[in-house]
Design a protein around this motif. Sequence first.
Motif, PDB file in Angstrom:
ATOM      1  N   LEU A 100      36.849 -55.325 -61.283  1.00 61.58           N
ATOM      2  CA  LEU A 100      37.066 -56.445 -60.370  1.00 61.58           C
ATOM      3  C   LEU A 100      36.070 -56.346 -59.222  1.00 61.58           C
ATOM      4  CD1 LEU A 100      40.959 -56.388 -60.175  1.00 61.58           C
ATOM      5  CD2 LEU A 100      39.532 -58.009 -61.404  1.00 61.58           C
ATOM      6  N   PRO A 101      35.702 -57.474 -58.620  1.00 63.38           N
ATOM      7  CA  PRO A 101      34.751 -57.405 -57.505  1.00 63.38           C
ATOM      8  C   PRO A 101      35.358 -56.651 -56.319  1.00 63.38           C
ATOM      9  CG  PRO A 101      35.573 -59.653 -57.806  1.00 63.38           C
ATOM     10  CD  PRO A 101      36.096 -58.839 -58.934  1.00 63.38           C
ATOM     11  N   SER A 102      34.599 -55.700 -55.802  1.00 61.39           N
ATOM     12  CA  SER A 102      35.074 -54.941 -54.645  1.00 61.39           C
ATOM     13  C   SER A 102      34.107 -55.091 -53.480  1.00 61.39           C
ATOM     14  CB  SER A 102      35.232 -53.461 -55.008  1.00 61.39           C
ATOM     15  OG  SER A 102      33.994 -52.930 -55.394  1.00 61.39           O
ATOM     16  N   ASP A 103      33.264 -56.125 -53.536  1.00 57.08           N
ATOM     17  CA  ASP A 103      32.310 -56.351 -52.464  1.00 57.08           C
ATOM     18  C   ASP A 103      32.841 -57.307 -51.391  1.00 57.08           C
ATOM     19  OD1 ASP A 103      32.370 -58.480 -54.204  1.00 57.08           O
ATOM     20  OD2 ASP A 103      30.239 -58.958 -53.991  1.00 57.08           O
ATOM     21  N   ARG A 104      34.027 -57.832 -51.623  1.00 61.56           N
ATOM     22  CA  ARG A 104      34.614 -58.752 -50.649  1.00 61.56           C
ATOM     23  C   ARG A 104      36.119 -58.541 -50.585  1.00 61.56           C
ATOM     24  NH1 ARG A 104      37.197 -63.272 -52.741  1.00 61.56           N
ATOM     25  NH2 ARG A 104      37.013 -63.499 -54.984  1.00 61.56           N
ATOM     26  N   LEU A 105      36.702 -59.010 -49.516  1.00 69.02           N
ATOM     27  CA  LEU A 105      38.144 -58.935 -49.332  1.00 69.02           C
ATOM     28  C   LEU A 105      38.747 -60.246 -49.828  1.00 69.02           C
ATOM     29  CD1 LEU A 105      40.192 -56.972 -47.974  1.00 69.02           C
ATOM     30  CD2 LEU A 105      40.091 -58.448 -46.000  1.00 69.02           C
ATOM     31  N   GLY A 106      39.694 -60.176 -50.736  1.00 68.38           N
ATOM     32  CA  GLY A 106      40.344 -61.385 -51.224  1.00 68.38           C
ATOM     33  C   GLY A 106      41.262 -61.967 -50.159  1.00 68.38           C
ATOM     34  N   GLY A 118      48.474 -61.860 -71.072  1.00 65.06           N
ATOM     35  CA  GLY A 118      49.896 -61.543 -71.182  1.00 65.06           C
ATOM     36  C   GLY A 118      50.686 -62.117 -70.023  1.00 65.06           C
ATOM     37  N   ASP A 119      51.981 -61.844 -70.026  1.00 61.16           N
ATOM     38  CA  ASP A 119      52.861 -62.366 -68.988  1.00 61.16           C
ATOM     39  C   ASP A 119      52.704 -61.649 -67.656  1.00 61.16           C
ATOM     40  OD1 ASP A 119      53.887 -64.215 -70.701  1.00 61.16           O
ATOM     41  OD2 ASP A 119      55.582 -62.961 -71.309  1.00 61.16           O
ATOM     42  N   GLU A 120      52.214 -60.412 -67.692  1.00 57.24           N
ATOM     43  CA  GLU A 120      52.024 -59.679 -66.455  1.00 57.24           C
ATOM     44  C   GLU A 120      50.751 -58.865 -66.539  1.00 57.24           C
ATOM     45  OE1 GLU A 120      55.511 -57.326 -65.968  1.00 57.24           O
ATOM     46  OE2 GLU A 120      54.951 -55.905 -67.513  1.00 57.24           O
ATOM     47  N   GLN A 121      50.234 -58.511 -65.366  1.00 50.51           N
ATOM     48  CA  GLN A 121      48.984 -57.765 -65.296  1.00 50.51           C
ATOM     49  C   GLN A 121      49.029 -56.852 -64.081  1.00 50.51           C
ATOM     50  OE1 GLN A 121      46.416 -58.053 -67.558  1.00 50.51           O
ATOM     51  NE2 GLN A 121      45.502 -56.309 -66.524  1.00 50.51           N
ATOM     52  N   TYR A 122      48.493 -55.652 -64.232  1.00 56.18           N
ATOM     53  CA  TYR A 122      48.388 -54.721 -63.117  1.00 56.18           C
ATOM     54  C   TYR A 122      46.929 -54.597 -62.721  1.00 56.18           C
ATOM     55  CZ  TYR A 122      53.203 -53.384 -63.780  1.00 56.18           C
ATOM     56  OH  TYR A 122      54.569 -53.411 -63.857  1.00 56.18           O
ATOM     57  N   ALA A 123      46.674 -54.546 -61.430  1.00 59.73           N
ATOM     58  CA  ALA A 123      45.319 -54.376 -60.903  1.00 59.73           C
ATOM     59  C   ALA A 123      45.350 -53.263 -59.875  1.00 59.73           C
ATOM     60  CB  ALA A 123      44.817 -55.670 -60.275  1.00 59.73           C
ATOM     61  N   GLY A 124      44.331 -52.436 -59.879  1.00 58.68           N
ATOM     62  CA  GLY A 124      44.232 -51.337 -58.922  1.00 58.68           C
ATOM     63  C   GLY A 124      43.291 -51.708 -57.801  1.00 58.68           C
ATOM     64  N   CYS A 125      43.765 -51.662 -56.562  1.00 56.75           N
ATOM     65  CA  CYS A 125      42.933 -51.963 -55.404  1.00 56.75           C
ATOM     66  C   CYS A 125      42.497 -50.653 -54.767  1.00 56.75           C
ATOM     67  CB  CYS A 125      43.706 -52.812 -54.398  1.00 56.75           C
ATOM     68  SG  CYS A 125      42.743 -53.203 -52.917  1.00 56.75           S
ATOM     69  N   THR A 126      41.185 -50.508 -54.537  1.00 52.52           N
ATOM     70  CA  THR A 126      40.658 -49.314 -53.866  1.00 52.52           C
ATOM     71  C   THR A 126      40.054 -49.660 -52.521  1.00 52.52           C
ATOM     72  OG1 THR A 126      38.519 -49.543 -54.962  1.00 52.52           O
ATOM     73  CG2 THR A 126      40.170 -48.137 -56.039  1.00 52.52           C
ATOM     74  N   GLY A 127      40.251 -50.883 -52.066  1.00 51.02           N
ATOM     75  CA  GLY A 127      39.777 -51.289 -50.747  1.00 51.02           C
ATOM     76  C   GLY A 127      38.397 -51.902 -50.763  1.00 51.02           C
ATOM     77  N   VAL A 128      37.995 -52.360 -49.558  1.00 51.08           N
ATOM     78  CA  VAL A 128      36.679 -52.959 -49.370  1.00 51.08           C
ATOM     79  C   VAL A 128      36.015 -52.236 -48.219  1.00 51.08           C
ATOM     80  CG1 VAL A 128      35.434 -55.067 -48.797  1.00 51.08           C
ATOM     81  CG2 VAL A 128      37.491 -55.187 -50.186  1.00 51.08           C
ATOM     82  N   PRO A 129      34.889 -51.601 -48.403  1.00 51.68           N
ATOM     83  CA  PRO A 129      34.140 -51.422 -49.639  1.00 51.68           C
ATOM     84  C   PRO A 129      34.890 -50.519 -50.605  1.00 51.68           C
ATOM     85  CG  PRO A 129      33.171 -50.103 -47.891  1.00 51.68           C
ATOM     86  CD  PRO A 129      34.253 -50.918 -47.268  1.00 51.68           C
ATOM     87  N   GLU A 151      47.587 -51.863 -48.110  1.00 50.05           N
ATOM     88  CA  GLU A 151      46.747 -51.080 -47.206  1.00 50.05           C
ATOM     89  C   GLU A 151      45.611 -51.889 -46.588  1.00 50.05           C
ATOM     90  OE1 GLU A 151      44.750 -46.753 -46.800  1.00 50.05           O
ATOM     91  OE2 GLU A 151      46.456 -47.161 -48.059  1.00 50.05           O
ATOM     92  N   CYS A 152      44.839 -52.604 -47.424  1.00 51.02           N
ATOM     93  CA  CYS A 152      43.688 -53.327 -46.874  1.00 51.02           C
ATOM     94  C   CYS A 152      43.939 -54.825 -46.735  1.00 51.02           C
ATOM     95  CB  CYS A 152      42.451 -53.081 -47.733  1.00 51.02           C
ATOM     96  SG  CYS A 152      42.531 -53.784 -49.382  1.00 51.02           S
ATOM     97  N   GLY A 153      45.001 -55.352 -47.351  1.00 50.63           N
ATOM     98  CA  GLY A 153      45.335 -56.763 -47.222  1.00 50.63           C
ATOM     99  C   GLY A 153      44.604 -57.668 -48.197  1.00 50.63           C
ATOM    100  N   SER A 154      43.844 -57.114 -49.115  1.00 49.07           N
ATOM    101  CA  SER A 154      43.118 -57.929 -50.082  1.00 49.07           C
ATOM    102  C   SER A 154      44.113 -58.650 -50.998  1.00 49.07           C
ATOM    103  CB  SER A 154      42.184 -57.048 -50.902  1.00 49.07           C
ATOM    104  OG  SER A 154      41.385 -57.838 -51.742  1.00 49.07           O
ATOM    105  N   VAL A 155      43.831 -59.918 -51.293  1.00 56.64           N
ATOM    106  CA  VAL A 155      44.732 -60.748 -52.097  1.00 56.64           C
ATOM    107  C   VAL A 155      44.177 -60.888 -53.515  1.00 56.64           C
ATOM    108  CG1 VAL A 155      45.788 -63.035 -52.317  1.00 56.64           C
ATOM    109  CG2 VAL A 155      45.467 -62.020 -50.066  1.00 56.64           C
ATOM    110  N   TYR A 156      45.054 -60.687 -54.495  1.00 60.61           N
ATOM    111  CA  TYR A 156      44.706 -60.814 -55.914  1.00 60.61           C
ATOM    112  C   TYR A 156      45.578 -61.898 -56.527  1.00 60.61           C
ATOM    113  CZ  TYR A 156      42.345 -56.396 -55.217  1.00 60.61           C
ATOM    114  OH  TYR A 156      41.513 -55.424 -54.746  1.00 60.61           O
ATOM    115  N   LYS A 157      44.991 -62.659 -57.462  1.00 61.45           N
ATOM    116  CA  LYS A 157      45.735 -63.726 -58.122  1.00 61.45           C
ATOM    117  C   LYS A 157      45.510 -63.628 -59.622  1.00 61.45           C
ATOM    118  CE  LYS A 157      46.378 -68.685 -58.335  1.00 61.45           C
ATOM    119  NZ  LYS A 157      45.948 -69.980 -57.832  1.00 61.45           N
TER     120      LYS A 157
END
Length: 192
Positions: A100-106, A118-129, A151-157
């Motif tokens: 996933l792009p980690s060069d910007r904050l969602g 699928g019906d659900e998905q997991y994503a791992g956030c490691t912050g920006v940068p 932790e960083c407030g990045s939004v994923y959809k």
Amino acid sequence: MMQRTAVQAARRVASASVPALRRNIATTLVRRSAAGKAEVPKLPTEKMQSLSDVKTIDDLVGPGAAPGTVPTDLEQSTGMERLEILGKMEGVDIFDMRPLPSDRLGTMENPIIVRSAGDEQYAGCTGVPADSHIVHWLGMSRKRPIERCPECGSVYKMEYVGPADDHHDHGHGHHGYEDPKTFADFVKPEYW
């Protein structure tokens, strides 16, 4: 120190006095027949399967290896693994394994999109940068597609890319399972 030197010298003498125990390892690609003639391995003459040849699930069964040979990954793979290998041979990333792009904050207006079949998905956030905090795993579903990193407030959809005519009944007591309540269930709708 003297003992070590004596032991090392004894080892050298012992190994040098027995040359018959030494063995060189060599490999070759040419096979010898019983008459001593060299045989060149034959290349497969049948047409290799391509990604466009896959029409049904029955097309995802490999032919197997010829008797007496070791099968390749393509020859022995079946199912989803075979589909992935066929795609990689043609330069198609079947499962979209790019990070996933980690060069910007969602943000809520411009979230980081996570595609899911699928019906659900997991994503791992490691912050920006990237790698600015430990991995926080965020769970998204078709019912609740937006998730924010604590932790960083990045939004994923989550963007659902699966079949439109899904036979599952979403949100209607599917298998008697109900999602556990989180703080997001108690947020006023106008804050969403």
